[in-house]
Write an enzyme that holds these catalytic residues in place. Structure first.
Site, PDB file in Angstrom:
ATOM      1  N   LYS A  41      57.714  81.595  45.530  1.00  0.00           N
ATOM      2  CA  LYS A  41      58.407  80.463  46.158  1.00  0.00           C
ATOM      3  C   LYS A  41      57.389  79.399  46.569  1.00  0.00           C
ATOM      4  O   LYS A  41      56.188  79.679  46.634  1.00  0.00           O
ATOM      5  CB  LYS A  41      59.179  80.951  47.386  1.00  0.00           C
ATOM      6  CG  LYS A  41      58.282  81.517  48.486  1.00  0.00           C
ATOM      7  CD  LYS A  41      59.077  82.193  49.595  1.00  0.00           C
ATOM      8  CE  LYS A  41      58.158  82.775  50.655  1.00  0.00           C
ATOM      9  NZ  LYS A  41      58.910  83.575  51.649  1.00  0.00           N
ATOM     10  N   ARG A 138      67.086  86.464  61.322  1.00  0.00           N
ATOM     11  CA  ARG A 138      67.121  85.258  60.484  1.00  0.00           C
ATOM     12  C   ARG A 138      68.373  85.373  59.633  1.00  0.00           C
ATOM     13  O   ARG A 138      69.443  85.549  60.191  1.00  0.00           O
ATOM     14  CB  ARG A 138      65.819  85.160  59.684  1.00  0.00           C
ATOM     15  CG  ARG A 138      65.336  83.755  59.490  1.00  0.00           C
ATOM     16  CD  ARG A 138      63.905  83.671  59.036  1.00  0.00           C
ATOM     17  NE  ARG A 138      63.663  84.228  57.687  1.00  0.00           N
ATOM     18  CZ  ARG A 138      62.489  84.225  57.071  1.00  0.00           C
ATOM     19  NH1 ARG A 138      61.428  83.724  57.685  1.00  0.00           N
ATOM     20  NH2 ARG A 138      62.332  84.724  55.873  1.00  0.00           N
ATOM     21  N   TYR A 271      39.919  57.239  63.432  1.00  0.00           N
ATOM     22  CA  TYR A 271      40.911  56.665  64.355  1.00  0.00           C
ATOM     23  C   TYR A 271      40.822  57.280  65.755  1.00  0.00           C
ATOM     24  O   TYR A 271      40.681  58.486  65.899  1.00  0.00           O
ATOM     25  CB  TYR A 271      42.320  56.898  63.818  1.00  0.00           C
ATOM     26  CG  TYR A 271      42.602  56.162  62.529  1.00  0.00           C
ATOM     27  CD1 TYR A 271      42.428  54.785  62.420  1.00  0.00           C
ATOM     28  CD2 TYR A 271      43.049  56.866  61.415  1.00  0.00           C
ATOM     29  CE1 TYR A 271      42.695  54.125  61.230  1.00  0.00           C
ATOM     30  CE2 TYR A 271      43.324  56.204  60.222  1.00  0.00           C
ATOM     31  CZ  TYR A 271      43.145  54.832  60.142  1.00  0.00           C
ATOM     32  OH  TYR A 271      43.403  54.184  58.958  1.00  0.00           O
ATOM     33  N   MET A 318      45.005  59.785  56.639  1.00  0.00           N
ATOM     34  CA  MET A 318      45.947  60.072  55.549  1.00  0.00           C
ATOM     35  C   MET A 318      45.233  60.457  54.266  1.00  0.00           C
ATOM     36  O   MET A 318      45.650  61.371  53.551  1.00  0.00           O
ATOM     37  CB  MET A 318      46.828  58.836  55.294  1.00  0.00           C
ATOM     38  CG  MET A 318      47.916  59.097  54.269  1.00  0.00           C
ATOM     39  SD  MET A 318      48.915  57.664  53.905  1.00  0.00           S
ATOM     40  CE  MET A 318      49.763  57.402  55.447  1.00  0.00           C
TER      41      MET A 318
HETATM   42  C1  LIG Z   1      58.171  84.830  51.654  1.00  0.00           C
HETATM   43  C2  LIG Z   1      58.860  86.142  51.589  1.00  0.00           C
HETATM   44  C3  LIG Z   1      58.169  87.299  51.175  1.00  0.00           C
HETATM   45  C4  LIG Z   1      56.671  87.343  50.938  1.00  0.00           C
HETATM   46  O1  LIG Z   1      55.998  87.516  52.162  1.00  0.00           O
HETATM   47  P1  LIG Z   1      54.411  87.688  52.229  1.00  0.00           P
HETATM   48  O2  LIG Z   1      54.136  87.976  53.654  1.00  0.00           O
HETATM   49  O3  LIG Z   1      53.826  86.401  51.773  1.00  0.00           O
HETATM   50  O4  LIG Z   1      54.078  88.829  51.317  1.00  0.00           O
HETATM   51  C5  LIG Z   1      58.904  88.454  51.003  1.00  0.00           C
HETATM   52  N1  LIG Z   1      60.242  88.479  51.253  1.00  0.00           N
HETATM   53  C6  LIG Z   1      60.915  87.400  51.685  1.00  0.00           C
HETATM   54  C7  LIG Z   1      62.369  87.506  51.956  1.00  0.00           C
HETATM   55  C8  LIG Z   1      60.250  86.202  51.890  1.00  0.00           C
HETATM   56  O5  LIG Z   1      60.925  85.133  52.331  1.00  0.00           O
END
Ligand SMILES: *Cc1c(COP(=O)(O)O)cnc(C)c1O
Length: 385
Positions: A41, A138, A271, A318
């Site tokens: 992802k 979650r 800055y 930036m």
């Molecule tokens: C991002 C994610 C992972 C991976 O987690 P890591 O700690 O990077 O290994 C696994 N499962 C879900 C549902 C996630 O959102």
């Protein structure tokens, strides 16, 4: 400036695919006989989803995972045809396209009838992994909701619209192995599996472990582990380094020094003039800033030039940030040198995370699309494409 420096990359995030392969192999061995899902992802945590997915599949990953369906569809468009799961949906998720593309779908609850409708339109059975909230708070169905979700799923499965092939959950504190909440979560997960199997579902994939769970909790491996940060060579634990875990960081971030000049004592820098030179000194301009994903919160962050470590000075802008490299450097010689922020021959990502008061995940993932990625394969194998 030499011709060589004009041909190279001014600013680059170099991804060593041989390190990705090493890390995947190591995690797959640790997880066996459970299978490994490479979580790609967020453009593979900034490393580039397609090249990372291909490298992971070459070296032992059996599954790929993304948060969004659109991320999964992009992999399919590149001809990647392995088992693929996406788990974070909204009312605008393209479920029909996902089902047509054989993308498995995580389901917390509300999605189930929407997915069943999409399956009907696609004239194809949707493959579902039920997501259970075992304590993270979650998404995922609560244990109170699970029984009614199973009844809904039985009905839709009997109509041929969906098939429940998996059940999964996500760990909240696996990066702190001493905490007992992980035991509780694994226990609740076992109860959810038992309920689901008792309802007549045949589960191919039961999965709860992320990278820290894979590394520290063999009892969390079940059929499949979902690893993100570990495949990028970074440690999820505060007290263990990549090296301690036998992992190799895959990303090196560097840029050519854009300018270097001698300034007097008490020169304000960047800055707000929050930094001032103590003495006559050399200031170096590194052309990476918050538009490139360098956190503006970085203070006194380490950068390596020619094997010498220096620190950022003053605010990150930036497009650039400054370093005070002291009075003894030759500014002419510094211009055009590579300033390595982290990675091979540079500081560790973990040092940048500490300097920005965040975690290594955020540092690599937020490096923006403004920074070109370059893929290498070991120290000698260039695979620029
Ligand atoms: C991002 C994610 C992972 C991976 O987690 P890591 O700690 O990077 O290994 C696994 N499962 C879900 C549902 C996630 O959102």
């Amino acid at each position: 400036m030499t011709a060589e420096s004009r041909e190279g990359f001014e600013r680059v995030a170099e991804i060593d695919l041989s390190h990705i392969r090493h890390n995947v192999k190591r995690l797959a061995e640790l997880a066996a006989p459970a299978k490994l899902m490479a979580v790609v992802k967020a453009d593979a945590y900034g490393h580039g989803a397609v090249p990372v997915a291909k490298a992971a599949l070459e070296s032992g990953a059996a599954w790929l995972g993304t948060a969004h369906v659109r991320e999964a569809l992009a992999l399919r468009e590149h001809g990647i045809d392995v088992a693929l799961l996406a788990w974070l949906h909204t009312a605008d998720t393209p479920f029909e396209a996902a089902i047509e593309a054989d993308i498995d779908l995580g389901v917390s609850g509300w999605e189930l009838p929407v997915i069943a409708e999409a399956a009907e339109k696609a004239a194809k059975t949707a493959r579902i992994h039920l997501k259970v909230d075992t304590g993270l708070g979650r998404n995922g169905a609560t244990m109170e909701r699970l029984p009614s979700l199973l009844v809904e799923a039985q009905q839709l499965q009997s109509e041929g619209k969906i098939r429940v092939v998996g059940i999964f959950s996500h760990l909240a504190v696996a990066d702190e192995p001493d905490r007992t909440e992980t035991d509780d979560q694994i226990q609740v997960f076992r109860e959810a599996i038992a309920l689901t199997e008792a309802a007549g579902f045949h589960l191919e994939a039961r999965h709860i472990a992320n990278t820290p769970g894979t590394l520290s909790r063999p009892d969390a491996h079940f059929d499949l582990v979902r690893c993100g940060i570990g495949i990028y060579g970074l440690s999820p634990f505060a007290d263990q380094s990549s090296e301690d875990l036998g992992l190799k960081p895959a990303m090196t971030l560097k840029a050519r020094v854009a300018n270097a000049k001698r300034v007097p004592a008490h020169q304000g820098v960047s800055y707000g003039l929050s930094y001032q030179t103590n003495e006559e000194s050399i200031l170096v301009d590194v052309p990476l800033g918050y538009a490139d994903g360098i956190p503006r919160s970085a203070t006194y962050a380490p950068v390596m030039i020619n094997g010498n470590e220096f620190r950022s000075a003053g605010r990150i802008a930036m497009d650039q940030f400054m370093m005070d490299v002291g009075p003894d450097q030759d500014p002419e010689a510094l211009i055009g040198q590579y300033a390595i922020l982290f990675g091979e021959n540079g500081p560790h990502v973990d040092e940048w995370a500490a300097a920005c008061n965040t975690i290594n995940y955020e540092i690599v993932t937020r490096i923006s699309g403004r920074v070109p990625r370059r893929y290498i394969d070991g120290a000698w194998g260039r695979t620029d494409d």
